[in-house]
Design an enzyme around this catalytic site. Structure first.
Site, PDB file in Angstrom:
ATOM      1  N   ILE A   1       0.841  -1.209   0.000  1.00 34.03           N
ATOM      2  CA  ILE A   1       0.000   0.000   0.000  1.00 34.03           C
ATOM      3  C   ILE A   1       0.874   1.257   0.000  1.00 34.03           C
ATOM      4  CG2 ILE A   1      -1.924   1.216   1.097  1.00 34.03           C
ATOM      5  CD1 ILE A   1      -2.737  -1.395   2.434  1.00 34.03           C
TER       6      ILE A   1
ATOM      7  N   ILE B   1      11.634   1.048  12.230  1.00 40.11           N
ATOM      8  CA  ILE B   1      10.841   1.935  13.095  1.00 40.11           C
ATOM      9  C   ILE B   1      11.002   1.596  14.579  1.00 40.11           C
ATOM     10  CG2 ILE B   1       9.113   2.622  11.374  1.00 40.11           C
ATOM     11  CD1 ILE B   1       7.205   0.540  12.785  1.00 40.11           C
TER      12      ILE B   1
ATOM     13  N   GLU C   1       4.156  -5.431  10.260  1.00 38.78           N
ATOM     14  CA  GLU C   1       4.037  -6.823   9.825  1.00 38.78           C
ATOM     15  C   GLU C   1       2.559  -6.978   9.495  1.00 38.78           C
ATOM     16  OE1 GLU C   1       6.180  -9.270   9.317  1.00 38.78           O
ATOM     17  OE2 GLU C   1       7.900  -8.040   9.875  1.00 38.78           O
TER      18      GLU C   1
ATOM     19  N   THR D   1      -6.687  -1.124  10.539  1.00 37.96           N
ATOM     20  CA  THR D   1      -7.381  -2.123   9.730  1.00 37.96           C
ATOM     21  C   THR D   1      -8.768  -2.381  10.305  1.00 37.96           C
ATOM     22  OG1 THR D   1      -7.402  -4.497   9.283  1.00 37.96           O
ATOM     23  CG2 THR D   1      -6.049  -3.804  11.099  1.00 37.96           C
ATOM     24  N   ASP D   2      -9.667  -2.859   9.451  1.00 39.01           N
ATOM     25  CA  ASP D   2     -10.995  -3.228   9.962  1.00 39.01           C
ATOM     26  C   ASP D   2     -10.922  -4.481  10.854  1.00 39.01           C
ATOM     27  OD1 ASP D   2     -10.551  -5.137   7.973  1.00 39.01           O
ATOM     28  OD2 ASP D   2     -12.395  -4.714   6.858  1.00 39.01           O
ATOM     29  N   GLU D   3      -9.779  -5.184  10.806  1.00 36.38           N
ATOM     30  CA  GLU D   3      -9.667  -6.422  11.598  1.00 36.38           C
ATOM     31  C   GLU D   3      -9.653  -6.138  13.100  1.00 36.38           C
ATOM     32  OE1 GLU D   3      -7.000  -9.353   9.939  1.00 36.38           O
ATOM     33  OE2 GLU D   3      -7.182  -8.478   7.942  1.00 36.38           O
TER      34      GLU D   3
ATOM     35  N   TYR E   1      -2.056 -10.677  14.661  1.00 29.40           N
ATOM     36  CA  TYR E   1      -1.911  -9.503  13.793  1.00 29.40           C
ATOM     37  C   TYR E   1      -2.894  -8.409  14.193  1.00 29.40           C
ATOM     38  CZ  TYR E   1      -2.929  -6.461   9.810  1.00 29.40           C
ATOM     39  OH  TYR E   1      -3.187  -5.352   9.024  1.00 29.40           O
TER      40      TYR E   1
ATOM     41  N   LYS F   1      -2.244  -4.653  15.745  1.00 26.27           N
ATOM     42  CA  LYS F   1      -2.690  -3.429  15.072  1.00 26.27           C
ATOM     43  C   LYS F   1      -3.633  -2.633  15.969  1.00 26.27           C
ATOM     44  CE  LYS F   1      -2.107  -2.024  11.467  1.00 26.27           C
ATOM     45  NZ  LYS F   1      -1.059  -1.088  10.941  1.00 26.27           N
TER      46      LYS F   1
ATOM     47  N   LYS G   1      -0.825 -12.913   0.068  1.00 30.02           N
ATOM     48  CA  LYS G   1      -2.215 -12.514   0.280  1.00 30.02           C
ATOM     49  C   LYS G   1      -3.086 -13.151  -0.805  1.00 30.02           C
ATOM     50  CE  LYS G   1      -1.088  -9.665   3.701  1.00 30.02           C
ATOM     51  NZ  LYS G   1      -0.111  -8.667   3.453  1.00 30.02           N
TER      52      LYS G   1
HETATM   53  P1  NAD Z   1       3.226  -4.867   3.419  1.00 29.25           P
HETATM   54  O1  NAD Z   1       3.546  -6.050   4.266  1.00 29.25           O
HETATM   55  O2  NAD Z   1       3.122  -5.025   1.945  1.00 29.25           O
HETATM   56  O3  NAD Z   1       4.328  -3.734   3.670  1.00 29.25           O
HETATM   57  C1  NAD Z   1       4.824  -3.428   4.933  1.00 29.25           C
HETATM   58  C2  NAD Z   1       6.081  -2.564   4.755  1.00 29.25           C
HETATM   59  O4  NAD Z   1       6.559  -2.215   6.065  1.00 29.25           O
HETATM   60  C3  NAD Z   1       7.216  -3.296   4.035  1.00 29.25           C
HETATM   61  O5  NAD Z   1       7.798  -2.441   3.065  1.00 29.25           O
HETATM   62  C4  NAD Z   1       8.201  -3.592   5.145  1.00 29.25           C
HETATM   63  O6  NAD Z   1       9.557  -3.647   4.722  1.00 29.25           O
HETATM   64  C5  NAD Z   1       7.950  -2.445   6.108  1.00 29.25           C
HETATM   65  N1  NAD Z   1       8.321  -2.766   7.489  1.00 29.25           N
HETATM   66  C6  NAD Z   1       7.966  -3.866   8.195  1.00 29.25           C
HETATM   67  N2  NAD Z   1       8.530  -3.836   9.412  1.00 29.25           N
HETATM   68  C7  NAD Z   1       9.237  -2.670   9.486  1.00 29.25           C
HETATM   69  C8  NAD Z   1      10.022  -2.054  10.496  1.00 29.25           C
HETATM   70  N3  NAD Z   1      10.217  -2.640  11.676  1.00 29.25           N
HETATM   71  N4  NAD Z   1      10.589  -0.849  10.235  1.00 29.25           N
HETATM   72  C9  NAD Z   1      10.417  -0.251   9.028  1.00 29.25           C
HETATM   73  N5  NAD Z   1       9.694  -0.798   8.033  1.00 29.25           N
HETATM   74  C10 NAD Z   1       9.112  -1.994   8.255  1.00 29.25           C
HETATM   75  O7  NAD Z   1       1.916  -4.252   4.037  1.00 29.25           O
HETATM   76  P2  NAD Z   1       0.686  -3.527   3.320  1.00 29.25           P
HETATM   77  O8  NAD Z   1      -0.271  -4.547   2.870  1.00 29.25           O
HETATM   78  O9  NAD Z   1       1.216  -2.522   2.363  1.00 29.25           O
HETATM   79  O10 NAD Z   1       0.031  -2.788   4.564  1.00 29.25           O
HETATM   80  C11 NAD Z   1       0.421  -1.471   4.948  1.00 29.25           C
HETATM   81  C12 NAD Z   1      -0.333  -1.054   6.189  1.00 29.25           C
HETATM   82  O11 NAD Z   1      -1.729  -1.118   5.945  1.00 29.25           O
HETATM   83  C13 NAD Z   1      -0.086  -1.958   7.391  1.00 29.25           C
HETATM   84  O12 NAD Z   1      -0.011  -1.149   8.531  1.00 29.25           O
HETATM   85  C14 NAD Z   1      -1.298  -2.859   7.443  1.00 29.25           C
HETATM   86  O13 NAD Z   1      -1.564  -3.292   8.762  1.00 29.25           O
HETATM   87  C15 NAD Z   1      -2.368  -1.929   6.927  1.00 29.25           C
HETATM   88  N6  NAD Z   1      -3.508  -2.588   6.289  1.00 29.25           N
HETATM   89  C16 NAD Z   1      -3.313  -3.396   5.189  1.00 29.25           C
HETATM   90  C17 NAD Z   1      -4.401  -3.982   4.568  1.00 29.25           C
HETATM   91  C18 NAD Z   1      -4.234  -4.833   3.336  1.00 29.25           C
HETATM   92  O14 NAD Z   1      -5.235  -5.317   2.792  1.00 29.25           O
HETATM   93  N7  NAD Z   1      -3.019  -5.042   2.824  1.00 29.25           N
HETATM   94  C19 NAD Z   1      -5.691  -3.779   5.071  1.00 29.25           C
HETATM   95  C20 NAD Z   1      -5.853  -2.985   6.204  1.00 29.25           C
HETATM   96  C21 NAD Z   1      -4.747  -2.373   6.783  1.00 29.25           C
HETATM   97  P1  TYD Z   2      -5.628 -12.469   3.261  1.00 28.02           P
HETATM   98  O1  TYD Z   2      -5.359 -11.987   1.873  1.00 28.02           O
HETATM   99  O2  TYD Z   2      -4.531 -13.173   3.991  1.00 28.02           O
HETATM  100  O3  TYD Z   2      -6.171 -11.215   4.091  1.00 28.02           O
HETATM  101  P2  TYD Z   2      -6.814 -11.156   5.588  1.00 28.02           P
HETATM  102  O4  TYD Z   2      -6.551 -12.428   6.275  1.00 28.02           O
HETATM  103  O5  TYD Z   2      -6.062 -10.017   6.213  1.00 28.02           O
HETATM  104  O6  TYD Z   2      -8.262 -10.867   5.388  1.00 28.02           O
HETATM  105  O7  TYD Z   2      -6.868 -13.450   3.207  1.00 28.02           O
HETATM  106  C1  TYD Z   2      -8.113 -13.044   2.664  1.00 28.02           C
HETATM  107  C2  TYD Z   2      -9.091 -14.175   2.860  1.00 28.02           C
HETATM  108  O8  TYD Z   2      -8.679 -15.285   2.036  1.00 28.02           O
HETATM  109  C3  TYD Z   2      -9.120 -14.722   4.281  1.00 28.02           C
HETATM  110  O9  TYD Z   2     -10.471 -15.087   4.600  1.00 28.02           O
HETATM  111  C4  TYD Z   2      -8.255 -15.967   4.236  1.00 28.02           C
HETATM  112  C5  TYD Z   2      -8.449 -16.469   2.810  1.00 28.02           C
HETATM  113  N1  TYD Z   2      -7.277 -17.145   2.207  1.00 28.02           N
HETATM  114  C6  TYD Z   2      -7.459 -18.402   1.590  1.00 28.02           C
HETATM  115  O10 TYD Z   2      -8.574 -18.962   1.564  1.00 28.02           O
HETATM  116  N2  TYD Z   2      -6.363 -19.000   1.026  1.00 28.02           N
HETATM  117  C7  TYD Z   2      -5.127 -18.437   1.041  1.00 28.02           C
HETATM  118  O11 TYD Z   2      -4.152 -19.054   0.522  1.00 28.02           O
HETATM  119  C8  TYD Z   2      -4.970 -17.152   1.649  1.00 28.02           C
HETATM  120  C9  TYD Z   2      -3.630 -16.489   1.695  1.00 28.02           C
HETATM  121  C10 TYD Z   2      -6.074 -16.547   2.216  1.00 28.02           C
END
Ligand code: NAD
Ligand code: TYD
Length: 360
Positions: free
Chosen positions: A13, A62, A86, A136-138, A162, A166, A201
């Protein structure tokens, strides 16, 4: 010139947000990207901006207070957008410690460093400074039969390590507003998808496996529901919250796009079939026969869904990208970035995949 400090900008993101911001503001802003480059951080995501004068990458963790304070001391930061975390639930089930260290303690380091840099002798803050925590909504737990949506007022009930980590970072951020009137916003978004998403993911994993004719692992009965948000819409929402959001407020960001996991898998397979040309050898590999139901995730939340009413009413943001369109854009991006996928799935990813799914 306004200066943004983006943490985790080399992740999924964060890198999309940096691209969005440069597309929108061009040379009128400066971005400093602070990232430790864990397995999820990838500088290839930012190749096209790395030589810009108004972009700086700093490799720092961080959790490292000295390194983070130095960045604030050397730069007049106006906006912090704190993505670094993470981020994968399955990894948190296997190894929770790093989630607490980064998502809780790392967030505390960020809050303290920004507060120290921005605080005036009278306890107020320099003008026009803002810190945004990407939550996150989680944190709200799981919706069950008969429930409607998550709202900003829904009590926290995180279930996975996780989401618990968060939620802690989220509550610390809110505590800095409540206690010190430190200028924060919190955004809680639903599941994002789009370019540069790491294939641990669901969506990029299914696209990548399907194109190679590999099994498509679906947890449990495949009927868990997620509310999918196109990553560019999310980037826009974050910017709008920092521009127009009321300080100390939380805004939920959702895609209005609830789907069961099995529906997502089927849509991806159908879209791949539509988009692959007849002479592409991968077309024959993409098949519903690859769908494999596997053991359910421990503590698997049933349904996440957001009604993004508050952000729409107060700020005017709404999700613009329909899933049908967003998934095509995402698949097209993966078609055009085969090398990116090859690079991120070599090495450590293989080891993770084999352990996680117990396959070779
Ligand atoms: P991501 O795992 O793709 O990226 C995380 C980034 O943080 C990476 O570049 C990693 O190197 C960096 N990072 C991790 N630990 C670090 C540390 N100790 N110091 C500095 N950098 C560090 O994650 P994402 O999917 O891009 O998510 C970004 C944010 O959005 C997160 O806070 C996550 O909780 C939140 N979020 C993500 C989703 C989603 O669907 N991906 C949904 C809701 C919220
Ligand atoms: P994920 O992309 O890991 O996001 P989150 O757990 O943060 O919602 O998973 C999305 C949904 O897909 C979740 O219900 C778990 C499911 N899932 C599978 O069924 N198979 C997979 O291999 C993965 C990674 C996720």
């Amino acid at each position: 010139m306004r200066t943004y400090l983006v943490t985790g900008g080399a992740g999924f993101i964060g890198s999309n947000y940096i691209h969005y911001m440069f597309r929108k503001y061009g040379g009128s802003i400066r971005i400093i990207n602070v990232d430790a480059l864990t397995y999820a951080g990838n500088l290839e995501n930012l190749k096209d901006v790395e030589n810009q004068d108004n972009y700086t990458f700093i490799r720092a963790d961080i959790r490292d207070r000295e390194a983070i304070e130095k960045i604030f001391a050397e730069n007049d930061i106006d906006r912090v957008v704190h993505f670094a975390a993470e981020s994968h639930v399955d990894r948190s089930i296997r190894n929770p410690e790093i989630f607490v260290e980064t998502n809780v303690l790392g967030t505390l380091v960020m809050l303290n460093a920004a507060k120290k840099a921005w605080e005036l002798p009278d306890g107020t803050y320099k003008e026009d400074k803002r810190f945004l925590y990407v939550s996150t909504d989680e944190v709200y737990g799981s919706l069950e039969e008969g429930d409607t949506y998550f709202y900003e007022t829904t009590p926290f009930a995180p279930h996975s390590p996780y989401s618990a980590s968060k939620a802690s970072g989220d509550m610390l951020t809110k505590a800095y507003w409540d206690t010190y009137r430190f200028p924060v916003n919190i955004t809680s978004c639903s599941n994002n998808y789009g370019p540069y998403q790491f294939p641990e993911k669901l969506i990029p994993l299914i696209i990548n496996n399907a194109l190679q004719g590999k099994k498509l692992p679906v947890y449990g009965d495949g009927k868990n529901v997620r509310d999918w948000l196109y990553v560019d819409d999310h980037a826009k929402a974050i910017d709008m919250v920092q521009e127009k959001g009321r300080l100390g407020e939380r805004y939920n960001i959702g895609g209005h796009n609830e789907k069961q996991n099995i529906e997502i898998v089927n849509i991806i397979l159908e879209t791949l079939q539509e988009m692959l040309s007849e002479d592409d050898p991968r077309k024959a590999l993409v098949s519903k026969d690859l769908i494999t139901y596997v053991e359910d995730r421990k503590g698997h939340d049933r349904r996440y869904a957001i009604a993004p009413d508050k952000i729409k009413e107060e700020i005017g943001w709404y999700p613009e990208t329909m899933f049908k369109e967003g998934i095509r854009l995402t698949i097209q991006w993966f078609f055009e970035h085969e090398d990116w996928m090859k690079n991120v799935t070599s090495g450590d990813y293989q080891k993770y995949y084999e352990e996680m799914y117990q396959v070779k």
